[in-house]
Design an enzyme around this catalytic site. Structure first.
Site, short mmCIF file in Angstrom:
data_model
loop_
_atom_site.label_atom_id
_atom_site.label_comp_id
_atom_site.label_asym_id
_atom_site.label_seq_id
_atom_site.Cartn_x
_atom_site.Cartn_y
_atom_site.Cartn_z
CB VAL A 30 -13.35 0.15 -0.90
CG1 VAL A 30 -12.80 0.62 -2.19
CG2 VAL A 30 -12.55 0.47 0.15
CG ASP A 140 -1.84 -1.63 10.27
OD1 ASP A 140 -1.47 -2.82 10.98
OD2 ASP A 140 -3.06 -1.41 10.13
#
EC number: 2.7.11.24
Length: 351
Positions: A30, A140
């Site tokens: 990212v 998650d």
């Protein structure tokens, strides 16, 4: 334009100026960037999924779900870089809102005030109410998947493991890809309760609240058995009712083979915590998933009263299990089939 930051190549349009690498994962990286026409700072997530079918599936889930939700506390996709053509298509570029940090980093570097804990848990549950109303399990939830900015706005990210809550797939298939961080995993996942419900996400929220209160993970298990031991060290041996709620005979026998443990009060573990926070924690971390609060119920808890507003906690329309059709037939899909599905998803957004 090909931009590079720390020798990372980003093949994105000239509309974006790449700034810095801000995160790296197993199959993606990212960077922060500026969208030059608007001047807006964004995050660009470069994903190279085509080496592994599992990465393709995660990418597809992430794209489909983040496009579906339009919620203040769920990260959104602003744009997806359109590939030049199918043949040369090898990377996915998701353009998202830029958030400065995540909960994992914040907990590691500072003590959180009670006000911070309240506001963060409120926002997580507000996002979860929308997800669960859409019949989606995140599966998650953990501090590193909670993005934050300087205003303390929180957004849930990483839907790569998400599933339909009304899925017909059996539990073994449901668990195949289950690599969620063990520390935030509900006990029924380890004890194979046969069916997994929205309560698995609620357990994770409880673990996150506990970590915000103390600055340390509550159940940092080294392996499956140690994880369960740590949970029972705090919650105590399950009651007879909860014991018989465990459908797996092997799991029941395993629990019965363990020494009897008395419950430890949360007040003794978190002596400085707001009693209302601990009351909510008990409801989030009930051993029996059927006894855990729902996201909607948790939002009404007194601990969150400063923020709770029933008129500003939106739901989302239920998602049909057919939304995940690709998951049901994933074992018969080749990597090229998955590439076609991802390509079509990107092109549909750009149209």
């Amino acid at each position: 334009m090909t931009a590079s930051s720390r020798n990372v190549r980003f093949n994105v349009s000239d509309d974006y100026e790449i700034l810095d690498v801000i995160g790296e994962g197993a199959y993606g990286i990212v960077c922060s960037a500026i969208h030059k026409p608007s001047g807006q700072k964004v995050a660009i997530k470069k994903i190279s999924p085509f080496d592994h079918s599992m990465f393709c599936l995660r990418t597809l889930r992430e794209m489909k779900l983040l496009r579906y939700f339009n919620h203040e506390n769920i990260i959104s996709i602003l744009d997806i870089q359109q590939p030049q053509d199918f043949e040369s298509f090898s990377e996915v570029y998701l353009i998202q809102e830029l958030m400065e940090t995540d909960m994992h980093r914040v907990i590691r570097t500072q003590d959180l005030s009670d006000d911070h804990c309240q506001y963060f848990i409120y926002q997580i549950l507000r996002a979860l109410k929308a997800m669960h109303s859409a019949d989606i399990l995140h599966r998650d939830l953990k501090p590193s998947n909670l993005l934050l900015n300087a205003n303390c706005d929180l957004k849930v990210c990483d839907f790569g493991l998400a599933r339909s809550a009304v899925s017909t797939e059996d539990s073994s298939s449901f668990m195949t890809e289950y690599v969620a961080t063990r520390w935030y995993r509900a006990p029924e996942i380890m004890l194979t309760f046969k069916e997994y419900t929205k309560a698995i996400d609620i357990w994770s929220v409880g673990c996150i609240l506990a970590e915000m209160l103390s600055g340390r993970p509550l159940f940092p298990g080294k392996d499956y058995h140690h994880q369960l031991m740590l949970i029972l060290d705090v919650l105590g041996t399950p009651t007879m009712e909860d014991y018989y709620g465990i459908k797996s005979r092997r799991a029941r026998e395993y629990i019965r083979s363990l020494p009897f443990k008395k419950r430890v009060s949360f007040a003794s573990i978190f002596p400085r915590a707001n009693p209302l926070a601990l009351d909510l924690l008990e409801k989030l971390l009930a051993f029996n998933p059927a006894k855990r609060v729902t996201a909607e119920e948790a939002l009404q808890h007194n601990y969150l009263e400063p923020y709770h507003d029933p008129d500003d906690e939106p739901t989302a329309p239920p998602i049909s299990p057919s939304f995940f059709d690709f998951d049901r037939i994933k074992d018969s899909l080749t990597k090229n089939d998955l590439k076609i599905l991802i390509y079509k998803e990107i092109m549909s957004m750009n149209n």
